[in-house]
Design a protein around this motif. Structure first.
Motif, PDB file in Angstrom:
ATOM      1  N   ASN A  77       0.829  -1.215   0.000  1.00  0.00           N
ATOM      2  CA  ASN A  77       0.000   0.000   0.000  1.00  0.00           C
ATOM      3  C   ASN A  77       0.863   1.264   0.000  1.00  0.00           C
ATOM      4  OD1 ASN A  77      -2.311  -1.666   0.155  1.00  0.00           O
ATOM      5  ND2 ASN A  77      -2.123  -1.752   2.366  1.00  0.00           N
ATOM      6  N   THR A  78       1.947   1.235  -0.775  1.00  0.00           N
ATOM      7  CA  THR A  78       2.890   2.353  -0.836  1.00  0.00           C
ATOM      8  C   THR A  78       3.118   2.765  -2.283  1.00  0.00           C
ATOM      9  OG1 THR A  78       4.019   1.605   1.157  1.00  0.00           O
ATOM     10  CG2 THR A  78       5.243   3.098  -0.263  1.00  0.00           C
ATOM     11  N   ASP A  79       2.940   4.020  -2.578  1.00  0.00           N
ATOM     12  CA  ASP A  79       3.192   4.551  -3.914  1.00  0.00           C
ATOM     13  C   ASP A  79       4.684   4.861  -4.030  1.00  0.00           C
ATOM     14  OD1 ASP A  79       3.386   5.978  -6.279  1.00  0.00           O
ATOM     15  OD2 ASP A  79       1.787   7.388  -5.778  1.00  0.00           O
ATOM     16  N   ASN A 115      -2.475  -3.276  -2.048  1.00  0.00           N
ATOM     17  CA  ASN A 115      -1.643  -3.151  -3.243  1.00  0.00           C
ATOM     18  C   ASN A 115      -0.239  -3.601  -2.878  1.00  0.00           C
ATOM     19  OD1 ASN A 115      -3.690  -2.028  -4.869  1.00  0.00           O
ATOM     20  ND2 ASN A 115      -3.314  -0.030  -3.972  1.00  0.00           N
ATOM     21  N   LEU A 116       0.329  -4.494  -3.683  1.00  0.00           N
ATOM     22  CA  LEU A 116       1.678  -5.007  -3.458  1.00  0.00           C
ATOM     23  C   LEU A 116       2.541  -4.708  -4.676  1.00  0.00           C
ATOM     24  CD1 LEU A 116       0.797  -8.582  -2.107  1.00  0.00           C
ATOM     25  CD2 LEU A 116       1.128  -6.473  -0.781  1.00  0.00           C
ATOM     26  N   VAL A 132      14.150  -0.777 -10.696  1.00  0.00           N
ATOM     27  CA  VAL A 132      13.698  -2.100 -11.120  1.00  0.00           C
ATOM     28  C   VAL A 132      12.549  -2.461 -10.191  1.00  0.00           C
ATOM     29  CG1 VAL A 132      14.341  -4.520 -11.394  1.00  0.00           C
ATOM     30  CG2 VAL A 132      16.014  -2.712 -11.898  1.00  0.00           C
ATOM     31  N   MET A 133      11.329  -2.393 -10.736  1.00  0.00           N
ATOM     32  CA  MET A 133      10.164  -2.664  -9.899  1.00  0.00           C
ATOM     33  C   MET A 133       9.116  -3.437 -10.676  1.00  0.00           C
ATOM     34  SD  MET A 133       8.315   1.051  -9.536  1.00  0.00           S
ATOM     35  CE  MET A 133       9.772   2.030  -9.324  1.00  0.00           C
ATOM     36  N   SER A 134       8.271  -4.092  -9.907  1.00  0.00           N
ATOM     37  CA  SER A 134       7.204  -4.875 -10.501  1.00  0.00           C
ATOM     38  C   SER A 134       5.993  -3.986 -10.780  1.00  0.00           C
ATOM     39  CB  SER A 134       6.786  -6.004  -9.557  1.00  0.00           C
ATOM     40  OG  SER A 134       6.093  -5.470  -8.412  1.00  0.00           O
ATOM     41  N   GLU A 135       5.053  -4.541 -11.517  1.00  0.00           N
ATOM     42  CA  GLU A 135       3.734  -3.943 -11.643  1.00  0.00           C
ATOM     43  C   GLU A 135       3.060  -4.065 -10.277  1.00  0.00           C
ATOM     44  OE1 GLU A 135       2.443  -2.454 -14.378  1.00  0.00           O
ATOM     45  OE2 GLU A 135       4.331  -2.808 -15.433  1.00  0.00           O
ATOM     46  N   VAL A 136       2.110  -3.222 -10.018  1.00  0.00           N
ATOM     47  CA  VAL A 136       1.328  -3.309  -8.784  1.00  0.00           C
ATOM     48  C   VAL A 136       0.302  -4.427  -8.970  1.00  0.00           C
ATOM     49  CG1 VAL A 136      -0.325  -2.120  -7.288  1.00  0.00           C
ATOM     50  CG2 VAL A 136       1.595  -0.852  -8.285  1.00  0.00           C
ATOM     51  N   ILE A 137       0.187  -5.276  -7.936  1.00  0.00           N
ATOM     52  CA  ILE A 137      -0.920  -6.225  -7.923  1.00  0.00           C
ATOM     53  C   ILE A 137      -1.821  -5.864  -6.738  1.00  0.00           C
ATOM     54  CG2 ILE A 137       0.464  -8.049  -8.986  1.00  0.00           C
ATOM     55  CD1 ILE A 137       0.168  -9.512  -6.184  1.00  0.00           C
TER      56      ILE A 137
END
Length: 142
Positions: A77-79, A115-116, A132-137
């Motif tokens: 839950n962090t933008d 949100n992860l 380098v980050m993932s999409e939000v799920i």
């Protein structure tokens, strides 16, 4: 002796500040973090197992400086737009560090929607350049 200890302590503090602030490592082109499971939109129960994936880079523990590697940070839950990408990521309940090089976690999450997202940090917890980050799920914990 006392002056030597003070001088040594000051050198250590300066070194720690230098590696934890502004030392962004270059990310290889195409490197990507992703969440293997749970799937986006999943409804899960506690404890929740979150499996991390990484493509185009390797995983190395914090404080081990090796090119093209990093370790995972789980954003709950962090933008990421609210984070200072030029400094070491803080360790909080919403920014979980995996400095040992872990590639999954089993964690209790409060009931509700979450949100992860994964964000890779270099050896000093600083995000790579580019990050380098993932999409939000989004998951729902019953």
């Amino acid at each position: 002796m006392k002056n030597t200890l003070i001088a040594t302590a000051l050198v250590c503090l300066a070194a720690n500040a230098a590696f934890a602030d502004g030392h962004r490592s270059a990310a290889p082109e195409g490197a990507q973090a992703y969440i293997v499971s749970p799937a986006d939109g999943a409804v899960v129960t506690n404890p929740v197992t979150i499996v991390f994936g990484l493509e185009g880079m390797g995983v190395a523990p914090a404080n081990v400086e090796v090119d093209n590697t990093g370790h995972h940070h789980l954003l709950i839950n962090t933008d990421p737009a609210t984070l200072d990408m030029d400094s070491g990521l803080p360790a909080t309940d919403q920014i979980v560090h995996f400095g040992g090089g872990q590639t999954q976690v089993t964690k209790e999450l409060p009931a509700g929607t979450h949100n992860l997202q994964l964000l890779l940090g270099n050896w000093s917890h600083v995000p790579h350049d580019p990050p380098v980050m993932s999409e939000v799920i989004t998951i729902t914990v019953e």
